[in-house]
Design an enzyme around this catalytic site. Structure first.
Site, PDB file in Angstrom:
ATOM      1  N   HIS A   1       0.760  -1.237   0.176  1.00 54.14           N
ATOM      2  CA  HIS A   1      -0.198   0.129  -0.244  1.00 54.14           C
ATOM      3  C   HIS A   1       0.979   1.090  -0.176  1.00 54.14           C
ATOM      4  CE1 HIS A   1      -3.922  -2.077   1.970  1.00 54.14           C
ATOM      5  NE2 HIS A   1      -3.199  -2.727   0.968  1.00 54.14           N
TER       6      HIS A   1
ATOM      7  N   GLU B   1       0.987   3.742   1.910  1.00 47.16           N
ATOM      8  CA  GLU B   1       1.378   4.277   3.292  1.00 47.16           C
ATOM      9  C   GLU B   1       2.879   3.367   3.381  1.00 47.16           C
ATOM     10  OE1 GLU B   1      -1.701   3.518   2.480  1.00 47.16           O
ATOM     11  OE2 GLU B   1      -3.036   4.365   3.751  1.00 47.16           O
TER      12      GLU B   1
ATOM     13  N   CYS C   1      -6.060   1.789   6.239  1.00 42.67           N
ATOM     14  CA  CYS C   1      -6.798   0.420   6.472  1.00 42.67           C
ATOM     15  C   CYS C   1      -5.954   0.062   8.080  1.00 42.67           C
ATOM     16  CB  CYS C   1      -6.473  -0.583   5.413  1.00 42.67           C
ATOM     17  SG  CYS C   1      -4.844  -0.982   5.186  1.00 42.67           S
TER      18      CYS C   1
ATOM     19  N   CYS D   1      -2.184  -0.444   7.527  1.00 40.72           N
ATOM     20  CA  CYS D   1      -1.413   0.743   7.342  1.00 40.72           C
ATOM     21  C   CYS D   1      -1.387   1.684   8.705  1.00 40.72           C
ATOM     22  CB  CYS D   1      -1.933   1.422   6.295  1.00 40.72           C
ATOM     23  SG  CYS D   1      -1.481   0.833   4.632  1.00 40.72           S
TER      24      CYS D   1
END
Length: 142
Positions: free
Chosen positions: A46, A48, A76, A79
């Site tokens: 992801h 991040e 999420c 993260c």
């Protein structure tokens, strides 16, 4: 947030879900990333997390104390956990994610008693642009 939105645009061009992130430390961007889950065949890639990895490498530390993260979509749970463990000082995010978010939606990770560090959270920064980019991307996918 403009730099994070640019990373999200680049992610969309690669066929990734358009989420972008940048990390700022001492007033300068030290890491930037867009989603790379499909490109890397890695569900943890992801925006991040990719940005956190880059920033940690650059600073030579697993802690990003004093750093701020700008991301186009509410993080999420995975993260949010990485942000906590990295000790990010401030989290700025664009669009809320009622289905998958875990900061102001869903599990609200930073309010849990098992959370060791909670960043200061600033939602809704660049929200309209981030939300529109995501809506357009998914509309094209259908």
């Amino acid at each position: 947030m403009d730099a994070a939105l640019e990373e999200a645009r680049l992610a969309a061009e690669r066929g990734e879900v358009p989420v972008g992130a940048v990390i700022v430390h001492d007033g300068a961007i030290i890491a930037r990333a867009g989603n790379r889950t499909r490109e890397c065949n890695d569900p943890t890639a992801h925006a991040e997390i990719v940005a956190i990895r880059e920033a940690c490498e650059k600073l030579g530390s697993e802690r990003l104390t004093g750093a701020d993260l700008y991301v186009t979509l509410e993080p999420c749970a995975m993260c949010a956990g990485a942000i906590s463990f990295a000790r990010i000082r401030r989290l700025y995010f664009g669009a809320s994610d009622e289905k998958g978010g875990a900061v102001t939606s869903g599990a609200r990770f930073y309010t849990l008693p098992t959370c060791h560090h909670a960043p200061d959270v600033y939602p809704g920064i660049g929200e309209a642009d981030a939300a529109e980019m995501l809506k357009s991307f998914f509309k094209k996918q259908r």
